[in-house]
Design an enzyme around this catalytic site. Structure first.
Site, PDB file in Angstrom:
ATOM      1  N   SER A   1       0.613  -1.686  -0.181  1.00  0.00           N
ATOM      2  CA  SER A   1       0.138   0.022   0.057  1.00  0.00           C
ATOM      3  C   SER A   1       0.668   1.122  -0.031  1.00  0.00           C
ATOM      4  CB  SER A   1      -0.960   0.530   1.441  1.00  0.00           C
ATOM      5  OG  SER A   1      -0.163   0.318   2.312  1.00  0.00           O
ATOM      6  N   LYS A   2       0.297   2.305   0.513  1.00  0.00           N
ATOM      7  CA  LYS A   2       1.045   3.344  -0.332  1.00  0.00           C
ATOM      8  C   LYS A   2       2.104   3.893   1.610  1.00  0.00           C
ATOM      9  CE  LYS A   2      -1.840   7.010  -2.333  1.00  0.00           C
ATOM     10  NZ  LYS A   2      -3.675   6.703  -2.970  1.00  0.00           N
TER      11      LYS A   2
END
Ligand code: GLU
Length: 450
Positions: free
Chosen positions: A221-222
């Site tokens: 994810s980010k």
């Protein structure tokens, strides 16, 4: 399915953000399968979320795919025989299909919305090309929190189709033979199979790609850093290397082969060889793959890749002949994991300014400076400004040191620092030879070594 050229696969991004790593991975595996089988790779834009979808994101996604070398055969920009290639342009198709389901009693109206009635007692067999067989009872395909059946919305009250419905209608009318997508969609697949069945349509084959994990083994994810493919470009990763690295997330061409190009990957790719084991996005691996591609590329391609990073550093590679730059980068001999690093490490070939800002020769004592002055005068007496051939320079230096009771190191280290401002560089005589006697004189005299 097979190599008969009839394979049709698609990448179906929502234009609500740039092309991120997960999307690029999905696009790449679709591309590989299409190119391996001689089939078609289709780009479809899933833009039914009218608020979040933008034309700008659609362009960025296409640019990201082009950057990775993933060309498509049909798409919104290219057309094809199976259009439209944007969901927002297929509204009649969804409307008609939902009317058919109402007529056959498989769906019902709830106000403006159209809802699919999930049947009980049907068996759903998903024979996934990667995950294998998954059996689901129809009443378990779509459930409420309490385990009761949850009918599936096909058309929302605002008239827009839901993802699960639009994707079935699109894949059917686009003659998609194999749906290759992220494993996060695996739970949607039984719902989609039920809709295919109710419409009397043949579902495509399904292949769900392994989950991608960050270094901490949590879903990527980010939080794990750069997510859009262009951020990797800015960091100095080559598109060929990112392609190679993404392909390795779930697949290898076999043997110990880890470094390959698109052509080899397309030739040896097999959907059945993709693993369902989650793949770890390992930055060290990416760095390794990138460095190998940097080493293997042609001098001209390497120069083109590095030049923008020198410009970012305020340097002007264009003031040098191309051949000089290419030789300088070849001389760097594989130093630098990224193009950005390589540009930084080799900045002194482009300009003397960065050297001056790094090195002031303050460690050189007066007697040491005397030795250096004598040595470099002798070098210029012997070779002049031209014909600085590395082997001859080195031989001369060794002889001179012996005759003058000096060590090669006390000459070579200050010389390296005066020319590059760095303690680590390619061979100092090779560097000096490439820069040439004139340029070396400017640098050496700046430090009063001559
Ligand atoms: N638009 C969906 C997504 O981006 C497509 C999923 C699919 O390939 O069916 O996740």
């Amino acid at each position: 399915m097979g190599t008969d050229g009839n394979v049709r696969v698609r990448f179906a991004p929502s234009p609500t953000g740039a092309l991120h790593i997960g999307g690029a991975h999905t696009a790449l595996f679709n591309w590989l399968w299409a190119r391996h089988t001689g089939g078609s790779f289709i780009l479809r834009i899933e833009d039914t979320d009218r608020e979040r979808s933008t034309a700008e994101y659609e362009r960025t996604i296409m640019d990201g795919m082009r950057w990775l070398g993933l060309d498509w055969d049909e798409g919104p920009d290219k057309g094809g025989n199976h259009g439209p290639y944007r969901q927002s342009e297929r509204m009649d198709g969804y409307r008609n299909a939902s009317e058919l389901l109402i007529e056959s009693g498989r769906a019902y109206r709830d106000g403006e919305a159209i809802i699919f009635r999930v049947p009980e007692g049907e068996k759903i067999l998903l024979d996934d090309a990667i995950y294998g067989e998954i059996n689901v009872a129809s009443e378990k395909a779509s459930m409420n929190q309490d385990g009761s059946i949850k009918d599936i919305v096909l058309i929302k009250s605002d008239g827009m189709p839901t993802y699960n419905f639009a994707v079935v209608v699109d894949d059917h009318f686009m003659d998609i033979t194999c749906v290759i997508r992220g494993e996060d969609h695996i739970a949607n697949t039984p719902k989609q199979i039920l809709i295919y069945r109710a419409l009397g349509w043949e579902p495509p084959q399904f292949a769900h790609l392994p989950m991608i994990l960050g270094g901490d083994k949590k879903k990527l994810s980010k939080r794990h850093g750069a997510t859009s493919v262009f951020e990797y470009n800015d960091m100095g990763y080559l598109p060929d290397a990112v392609f190679n690295f993404l392909a390795l997330l779930g697949w290898t061409p076999g043997g110990d082969v880890e470094i390959f190009d698109r052509e080899l990957a397309a030739r040896s790719f097999e959907l059945s060889k993709v693993t369902k084991k989650p793949a770890v996005f390992d930055m060290d691996k990416l760095n390794y793959v990138n460095q190998e591609h940097l080493k293997a590329m042609s001098p001209e391609a390497r120069r083109n890749a590095v030049e923008p990073f020198w410009r970012e550093l305020g340097l002007h590679p264009e003031k040098h002949p191309e051949k000089f730059i290419e030789d300088a980068l070849t001389l760097m001999g594989g130093r630098g994991k990224t193009t950005r690093e390589l540009a930084e490490y080799s900045d002194y070939f482009i300009d003397f300014e960065p050297v001056k800002s790094r090195y002031d020769a303050s460690e050189i004592t007066p007697p040491h400076r005397e030795v250096l002055r004598k040595f470099f005068c002798a070098i210029y007496d012997r070779f002049g400004d031209r014909d600085w051939e590395p082997a001859r320079l080195e031989e001369f230096a060794r002889d001179w040191c012996e005759k003058n009771n000096a060590s090669l190191k006390e000459i070579a280290m200050p010389m390296r620092l005066a020319l590059s401002g760095r303690k680590v560089s390619p061979g100092v005589f090779e560097m000096a030879s490439l820069m040439g006697g004139e340029e070396c004189k400017i640098r050496l005299s700046n430090y009063q070594f001559i």
